[in-house]
Design a protein around this motif. Sequence first.
Motif, PDB file in Angstrom:
ATOM      1  N   GLY A   7       2.037   6.061   1.394  1.00  0.00           N
ATOM      2  CA  GLY A   7       1.294   5.460   0.285  1.00  0.00           C
ATOM      3  C   GLY A   7       1.661   4.003   0.076  1.00  0.00           C
ATOM      4  O   GLY A   7       0.792   3.163  -0.160  1.00  0.00           O
ATOM      5  N   LEU A  10       0.168   1.973   2.971  1.00  0.00           N
ATOM      6  CA  LEU A  10      -1.282   1.893   2.820  1.00  0.00           C
ATOM      7  C   LEU A  10      -1.661   0.934   1.705  1.00  0.00           C
ATOM      8  O   LEU A  10      -2.595   0.137   1.845  1.00  0.00           O
ATOM      9  CB  LEU A  10      -1.846   3.289   2.538  1.00  0.00           C
ATOM     10  N   SER A 233      -5.234   4.871  -3.128  1.00  0.00           N
ATOM     11  CA  SER A 233      -3.817   4.785  -2.775  1.00  0.00           C
ATOM     12  C   SER A 233      -2.976   4.394  -3.988  1.00  0.00           C
ATOM     13  O   SER A 233      -1.843   4.878  -4.143  1.00  0.00           O
ATOM     14  CB  SER A 233      -3.611   3.780  -1.642  1.00  0.00           C
TER      15      SER A 233
END
Length: 295
Positions: A7, A10, A233
């Motif tokens: 996460g 990203l 995200s």
Amino acid sequence: KYQGKVGRSLLTYVNKQTSEKKKYVLSVLKFTYPTLFQGWQTLIGGLLLHVSWKLGWAEINSSSRSDVSTWLPASVLYVGIIYAGSRALSKLAIPVFLTLHNVAEVIICGHQKCFRKEKTSPAKICSALFLLAAAGCLPFNDSQFDPDGYFWAVIHLFCVGAYKILQKSWRPNALSDIDQQYLNYMFSVVLLAVASHPTGDLFSVPDFPFLYFYRFHGSCCASGILGFLLMLSTVKLKSLMAPGQCAAWIFFAKVLTAGLSILLFDMILTSATVGCLLLGGLGEALLVFSEQKGS
């Protein structure tokens, strides 16, 4: 731990790519039709979120009509955020825009201190003062000063501050972050589609010289998809990490985006401009520190 690491990576990558794609369409190609551009962005985001819901990748809860109607003022502010942000980003460099954007935290801090009577840490007060000083000095030291860009950036930051205040005052468990964003997308598509006619964007866009340019189409599609991934995200990261840790990674993503944008887009840097940007960065770093200490 693995989900959190993915996460964070990203979030950093998508934040950088999203800002750069939007900046390319708005300032390099000069697609200055914000109702159409942001309407397209929110349409793509809404469709992708709806598909994610149907596939079980995201959870959207059915909300009562009272919850939806109560959230409408926040959705109006969301439209103001993306519309004014689009107008500002077409005129300003990304580091300048981010420095002005961060002043929204000063509005939130002032509201908490003056109206909610919450205790504010010295680090947070210093952070607000640094952010305000950086944004206040920047127009006088920006060699590429654009009054229209700064005007829309001010509108943008006030909308961001008011939106976050409403979001924080929202009663828990009424609407999740995904529910709120889904309503924002739907309302934005409708309002921007209606506004495209009176603003003249609908009739002016056929004159856009790059309307059939493949890079224009590719950048618009990439910007919409990356904007959705950035939202998703960020929501996922908030659910996996403490607020202070999440704020630290968002700050890191902003710094990386601002630094790389200087290499990709034309920006004249003077010592005074760099000083303002560094002061703004110091203010946001102090804000992250205060949130980590608070959590």
